[in-house]
Structure formats: structure tokens, C-alpha cells
Design a protein around this motif. Structure first.
Motif: not given
Length: 425
Positions: A182-183, A195-196, A223-230
Motif C-alpha cells: 500500500l502506497l 517505494p516507501e 517499508l522504507r529504503g528497501g527495509v520492512a520493519e514491523p
């Protein structure tokens, strides 16, 4: 189509795209006075309350469309089936995602020019799943962002249909189904980091056989900078698993998501409450409302559902229906709402749940209402939507949606928003 009307439609579509991208940045959406919003601060979280019964039906989606694409649009040759998404683009064109063919159709307002993109396959310009579309970019650099869920990749496409670049999304452990992307509207172009936005990991079905409703837990990741954080978790719909089938109880509550420029709206429709997640580890806003009425599922409603469902089946399949009825328990309450969406001006749109006779029974959805919570104006109103229409895009003056008729034929339609006169004035 008349050339002058086509010009008006193009302007409406362009305005729709611009107002949708500006959601949260200014005034807009239906608002002229309704149920007052009561706002309090609770440990740094804004809590908004209102009484739905005081929200008047002050607006309606015009019964007749301004523009139609599909089987009934005057012979443009565009036939639609299983429409998965619709976007109004800033140049007046429309992008349509076709789930059945895994294509994206770019169509001009007159229905004369058509660009087909993608298709089912594993090639560099093909999709492994129904493409989910997003409007990205600002100024004169608009693009279409596309999430190919089953291949775990994100693609950006120029307005002329050329493929620009793609990135692989981070892998996330979860159920067999890959996460959804989702964006927010008007997201910046993605660079090498991708994408972020948010990744949604849907709840898994229960591993053990059961005939009682079970609500699995899903996960939302930032999702930021290619990293997904819970970020947080959410409950899925009530589901059951038997040896013969997998299904959802009728009227089962589930969680709904809505993306705005401010963040991600999420609500569990078992209760009339939705939460906005933005920056930080805690919600930014909670919206609660009363006045939804009695949602108890009575025995009479259950019998009506099964009787109407049975009436539409051939004689040889009615025994199977009895097996389904025995295997799937019934939820005790109808959901408090059916969907969430972000409107112009940062308004929150909440679709009232369909009436009992409309859930899973009618080929075209029945007439229904959306609650519009205008945080800037400080009140909530309701908007009446005609039968058969499901909203996909909401603008200041127009909406874009998918209409399904009695035969199951789908068309994309642009409708005006009209003010309903107050009978007391």
C-alpha cells in the motif's frame, strides 16, 4: 461521445486525479454541516467521536454517469471483466487493472485510444498476479506504480505506457500468500531502495481442522529504503477450516485498510472504530462512532440468506449447499462497516455495511451509504451511492467506480457528487 462533453469529462478526470493526490493537503469532500465531531487528547493520541444517527444523508452520487467505459460506452470496443482497480490520471486518461488478463488498460476519455500493458506470464513486462496500481510522483512527473504481488516486485510505468524500472521488494515471512503493498497518494518516485509505504501480511488460515470461527493475526510493516520493519498487527476475518472446504461465516467481521497521505487507516469492523497509523510507534488518531443500530444476526435473517441462496442454485447443487451450511457457523453480528477510503481534504470515508439481503446475494451491490468524516470542518455526513456501483476514486466533485449490472457486466463510470436539498430550508 459528444466532443464538448468529452472535454468536460477529461477535465473532471484530471481534477479527480489532482484532488486525490492532494488528499490531506487542503479543503474538499462533501461538507455542509452534520454530526459534530468531539475531539479529545488521550496520552498524545487524538480521539474523535461522533453519533452516526446524527449524520444526515446530505450528498448523493448522481444516478446517471458522466462517462462510461466498457460494454455500455457506445461501442468503443473495450470489454471489461474482473476489474481489480481504477485510477484517474492527471492528463484525463484512466488506468484500469484487469484481474482476469493481468493487464493494465490506459484509456482516453473518449474511449478511442487504448494502450494495453502487461499480461499473464513471467517475462520482464508481464505480471504474475492481478496488478495493483498507485499514482506516484508530483508536478509534471506523474507515473503509475504497480505491485506484482505474486512475483514480489514493484514497477513504475510512464504515462505513455513505457516501462521505466522495477525493484524487488524485501521478502517477508508469513502465510503462503505474499504481502500486499500500500502506497500513499502522490508517493515520490522510487529509487534504488524501492517505494516507501506499507506491506500487509494477511493472516493465515488455522492449521488444524475446526468448525468454530477463528480469527488469525496479520502484520503491518513499514517499508522504507528497501527495509520492512514491523509496525502493528491486525485481526483477519472469522474463518473456519473443514475437511471439505475453507470459507468465511456470513456477516463475519474483518479488518479493513485505507491509505491516505497522512498514513494508514485500519479498522476491525467488529467494532465501529478505526485507527490512523502515521509516524511513531503509537496511533496518531482514533475515530469512534455510535448510533450504528442493532447488528444482531437473527434466525430470521439466517433463514432468509439461505433461502435466497438456495433459490439461485440448480436442483443438483442444493444438497451441497446443505453441507456448506452445516460446516460453516454463523457470526452473531453484522460488521459495523464495510470499507475505508481517503477523500480530498484529509476526510475519512467509511462505507456502511451492506444490508443483510445484499451480502453475497446480489450480483450488483445494492444502494448503500458512506460516512464522510471531515476533520477540518468538524462534522460527519453521509453520501448515498446508487445500486451496482463500487467506489474506487473519490474527488472533490466526482467519483470514479466500477458498476456491475444484473448480468454481471462491469463498466467503469464517472459520476458527479450532488448535494441533497435540506427539506427544512
Amino acid at each position: 461521445m459528444d466532443r464538448r462533453r468529452s472535454t468536460r469529462v477529461l477535465g473532471s478526470l484530471a481534477l479527480l486525479a489532482i484532488s486525490a493526490m492532494a488528499a490531506g493537503c487542503g479543503e474538499g469532500s462533501p461538507s455542509a454541516g452534520g454530526a459534530s465531531l468531539q475531539v479529545v487528547d488521550s496520552a498524545g493520541i487524538e480521539v474523535v467521536r461522533f453519533d452516526r444517527s446524527e449524520a444526515p444523508v446530505a450528498w448523493r452520487v448522481a444516478p446517471e454517469p458522466e462517462w462510461v467505459l466498457g460494454d455500455g460506452d457506445g461501442g468503443s470496443g473495450v470489454l471489461l471483466h474482473q476489474v481489480g482497480g481504477v485510477l484517474g490520471l492527471p492528463d484525463g486518461w484512466v488506468a484500469v487493472s484487469e484481474a482476469s488478463t493481468r493487464q493494465i488498460l490506459l484509456v482516453d476519455p473518449e474511449g478511442e485510444d487504448l494502450i494495453r500493458l502487461g499480461g499473464a506470464g513471467d517475462g520482464p513486462e508481464e505480471f504474475g498476479s492481478a496488478p495493483a496500481m498507485f499514482r506516484v510522483g508530483a508536478g509534471g512527473e506523474h507515473r503509475i506504480g504497480v505491485h506484482d504481488r505474486w512475483r514480489g516486485r514493484y514497477v513504475e510505468i510512464a504515462m505513455d505506457g513505457s516501462w521505466l524500472h522495477q525493484v524487488e521488494l524485501p521478502e517477508v515471512a508469513g502465510p503462503p500468500a505474499p504481502p500486499r503493498l500500500l502506497l500513499p497518494p502522490g508517493s515520490p518516485h522510487s529509487g534504488e531502495g524501492g517505494p516507501e509505504g506499507f506491506l500487509i501480511v494477511d493472516p493465515a488460515m488455522p492449521a488444524e481442522l475446526t468448525t468454530a470461527p477463528v480469527r488469525g493475526t496479520g502484520t503491518i510493516l513499514r517499508l522504507r529504503g528497501g527495509v520492512a520493519e514491523p509496525l502493528t498487527t491486525f485481526l483477519g476475518p472469522e474463518t473456519v477450516r473443514t475437511e471439505a472446504l475453507t470459507g468465511s461465516p456470513i456477516y463475519g467481521a474483518r479488518s479493513h485498510l485505507g491509505m491516505s497521505e497522512e498514513g494508514l487507516w485500519i479498522g476491525d469492523s467488529a467494532e465501529p472504530e478505526v485507527v490512523l497509523w502515521a509516524e511513531g510507534p503509537a496511533p496518531a488518531r482514533i475515530v469512534r462512532w455510535t448510533g450504528v443500530g442493532d447488528r444482531t444476526v437473527t434466525d430470521a435473517r439466517v433463514e432468509e440468506f439461505w433461502s435466497r441462496l438456495e433459490a439461485g442454485l440448480p436442483e443438483g447443487q442444493r444438497d451441497l449447499l446443505e453441507g456448506v451450511r452445516a460446516a460453516i457457523p454463523m457470526s452473531q453480528q453484522m460488521p459495523a462497516f464495510g470499507a475505508l477510503a481517503a477523500g480530498p481534504g484529509g476526510a475519512l470515508w467509511i462505507r456502511d455495511e451492506l444490508p443483510p439481503e445484499g451480502i453475497m446475494l446480489e450480483a450488483p451491490p445494492p444502494a448503500h451509504e458512506w460516512l464522510v468524516v471531515d476533520f477540518t470542518a468538524g462534522y460527519a455526513e453521509r453520501v448515498l451511492v446508487p445500486p451496482g456501483l463500487v467506489l474506487h476514486e473519490i474527488g472533490d466533485e466526482v467519483v470514479l467506480g466500477v458498476h456491475t449490472d444484473e448480468m454481471g457486466v462491469q463498466t467503469v463510470r464517472l459520476h458527479r457528487l450532488e448535494r441533497i436539498p435540506d427539506p427544512l430550508n
